[in-house]
Write an enzyme that holds these catalytic residues in place. Sequence first.
Site, PDB file in Angstrom:
ATOM      1  N   GLY A  26      10.386 -12.130   1.498  1.00  0.00           N
ATOM      2  CA  GLY A  26       9.799 -11.159   0.581  1.00  0.00           C
ATOM      3  C   GLY A  26      10.190  -9.749   0.964  1.00  0.00           C
ATOM      4  CB  VAL A  33       7.575 -10.573   4.251  1.00  0.00           C
ATOM      5  CG1 VAL A  33       6.812 -11.766   4.814  1.00  0.00           C
ATOM      6  CG2 VAL A  33       6.622  -9.401   4.031  1.00  0.00           C
ATOM      7  CE  LYS A  48       3.664  -5.380   4.795  1.00  0.00           C
ATOM      8  NZ  LYS A  48       2.531  -5.282   3.867  1.00  0.00           N
ATOM      9  CG  ASP A 136      -1.218  -2.649  -3.962  1.00  0.00           C
ATOM     10  OD1 ASP A 136      -1.249  -2.490  -5.206  1.00  0.00           O
ATOM     11  OD2 ASP A 136      -0.156  -2.748  -3.330  1.00  0.00           O
ATOM     12  CE  LYS A 138       1.375  -5.134  -5.825  1.00  0.00           C
ATOM     13  NZ  LYS A 138       2.426  -4.143  -6.006  1.00  0.00           N
ATOM     14  CG  ASN A 141       0.019  -7.203  -2.811  1.00  0.00           C
ATOM     15  OD1 ASN A 141       1.164  -7.469  -2.430  1.00  0.00           O
ATOM     16  ND2 ASN A 141      -0.383  -5.971  -3.085  1.00  0.00           N
ATOM     17  CG  ASP A 154       0.666  -5.439   0.589  1.00  0.00           C
ATOM     18  OD1 ASP A 154       0.511  -4.664   1.559  1.00  0.00           O
ATOM     19  OD2 ASP A 154       1.386  -5.175  -0.390  1.00  0.00           O
ATOM     20  CB  THR A 172       0.243  -1.774  -8.343  1.00  0.00           C
ATOM     21  OG1 THR A 172       0.581  -1.962  -6.966  1.00  0.00           O
ATOM     22  CG2 THR A 172       1.430  -2.160  -9.231  1.00  0.00           C
TER      23      THR A 172
HETATM   24  P1  ATP Z   1       4.386  -3.914  -1.849  1.00  0.00           P
HETATM   25  O1  ATP Z   1       4.157  -2.554  -1.373  1.00  0.00           O
HETATM   26  O2  ATP Z   1       5.570  -4.073  -2.723  1.00  0.00           O
HETATM   27  O3  ATP Z   1       3.162  -4.533  -2.441  1.00  0.00           O
HETATM   28  P2  ATP Z   1       4.634  -4.678   0.934  1.00  0.00           P
HETATM   29  O4  ATP Z   1       5.852  -4.049   1.469  1.00  0.00           O
HETATM   30  O5  ATP Z   1       3.360  -4.082   1.356  1.00  0.00           O
HETATM   31  O6  ATP Z   1       4.703  -4.871  -0.588  1.00  0.00           O
HETATM   32  P3  ATP Z   1       3.701  -7.432   1.179  1.00  0.00           P
HETATM   33  O7  ATP Z   1       3.102  -7.377  -0.183  1.00  0.00           O
HETATM   34  O8  ATP Z   1       2.776  -7.615   2.318  1.00  0.00           O
HETATM   35  O9  ATP Z   1       4.674  -6.185   1.458  1.00  0.00           O
HETATM   36  O10 ATP Z   1       4.795  -8.588   1.191  1.00  0.00           O
HETATM   37  C1  ATP Z   1       5.887  -8.574   0.269  1.00  0.00           C
HETATM   38  C2  ATP Z   1       6.101  -9.978  -0.263  1.00  0.00           C
HETATM   39  O11 ATP Z   1       6.412 -10.875   0.844  1.00  0.00           O
HETATM   40  C3  ATP Z   1       4.888 -10.626  -0.953  1.00  0.00           C
HETATM   41  O12 ATP Z   1       4.797 -10.239  -2.295  1.00  0.00           O
HETATM   42  C4  ATP Z   1       5.206 -12.100  -0.771  1.00  0.00           C
HETATM   43  O13 ATP Z   1       6.175 -12.514  -1.715  1.00  0.00           O
HETATM   44  C5  ATP Z   1       5.852 -12.162   0.607  1.00  0.00           C
HETATM   45  N1  ATP Z   1       4.848 -12.441   1.656  1.00  0.00           N
HETATM   46  C6  ATP Z   1       4.082 -11.532   2.303  1.00  0.00           C
HETATM   47  N2  ATP Z   1       3.269 -12.115   3.196  1.00  0.00           N
HETATM   48  C7  ATP Z   1       3.502 -13.436   3.128  1.00  0.00           C
HETATM   49  C8  ATP Z   1       2.932 -14.597   3.784  1.00  0.00           C
HETATM   50  N3  ATP Z   1       1.970 -14.472   4.695  1.00  0.00           N
HETATM   51  N4  ATP Z   1       3.419 -15.816   3.438  1.00  0.00           N
HETATM   52  C9  ATP Z   1       4.388 -15.934   2.496  1.00  0.00           C
HETATM   53  N5  ATP Z   1       4.948 -14.892   1.833  1.00  0.00           N
HETATM   54  C10 ATP Z   1       4.520 -13.652   2.129  1.00  0.00           C
HETATM   55 MG    MG Z   2       2.702  -6.219  -1.630  1.00  0.00          MG
END
Ligand code: ATP
Ligand code: MG
Length: 271
Positions: A26, A33, A48, A136, A138, A141, A154, A172
Amino acid sequence: MADFFEDTSANVEWHIGSYRILNGIGKGSFGEVRLARHIMTSTEVAVKIVNYEDYADVAEEIYSLQELNHPNITTLFEVINTHQQVYMFMEYAPEGTLHEYIRKCGPFSEKKARAPFRQILSAVHYCHQKNIVHRDIKPENILLDMGLNIKLADFGLSEVFMEEKLTTVCGTNPYMAPELFRLEPYEGPKVDVWSVGIVLYKMLTGVLPFVGKNLEELTEYILSGVFFIPYSLSVPCHKLLQKMINIDAGRRPTLGIIMQDRWVNTGSQRS
Ligand code: ATP
Ligand code: MG
């Protein structure tokens, strides 16, 4: 420890602590991630990786995850800090996001939506009891485990709330409550209630209640609070959506109240 000049491009694997870092799963606005494997136990986890300039940028997310222990929230196992990067090792949710699930399988029927929706309510209500606001919420997340149970993830925009109202505008856009667009100090938990309402709408219809051609138009629709609810949805469901997606934050119920709602409890032992 990872080498400072480690190549972290998509297909490269490396070690850090007791983990082997594998492929990307991700990408978000704050970092990447990846899948990782605990070397001794072979357990798969998600990691992450966030680059930060100031530790304060990641402190809130780590604090929230460390504070929270709930079956519907991704568990944080370990945090490793290295060269302005933080690695957060957490429970891996193999069935992807609620967003992908809706895209693949279409909207939920009311009956099928109830169990995951109750789990979302339980997770977010628990955060609020611990004085943490997510900000956040949605479908991107909200993750799904092997049994399709909800795992809220998230906490990058989360914050601890006390008596005073919050002032940081974040989230968002299509999921953000009107008081955020009005740039008013706001009650943290109430903005989560609004977002959870938008998530329920999306689960049941596959689309968003407020859509604009641009941010200005979207803001105008959100501030008006007027949205269309398909006639195919039941009356108790209409009432619940209207309660949660209420532009008056003062009249928007807390999640404790929403958990007692008639629609939410239909078919459960309480009804
Ligand atoms: P954003 O700001 O775009 O919401 P972010 O950089 O804060 O994202 P996260 O939302 O925590 O990051 O993670 C991004 C993506 O990674 C998630 O939408 C999901 O697809 C994947 N992901 C995150 N954590 C996990 C997990 N524990 N298991 C599986 N997939 C995950
Ligand atoms: Mg996210």
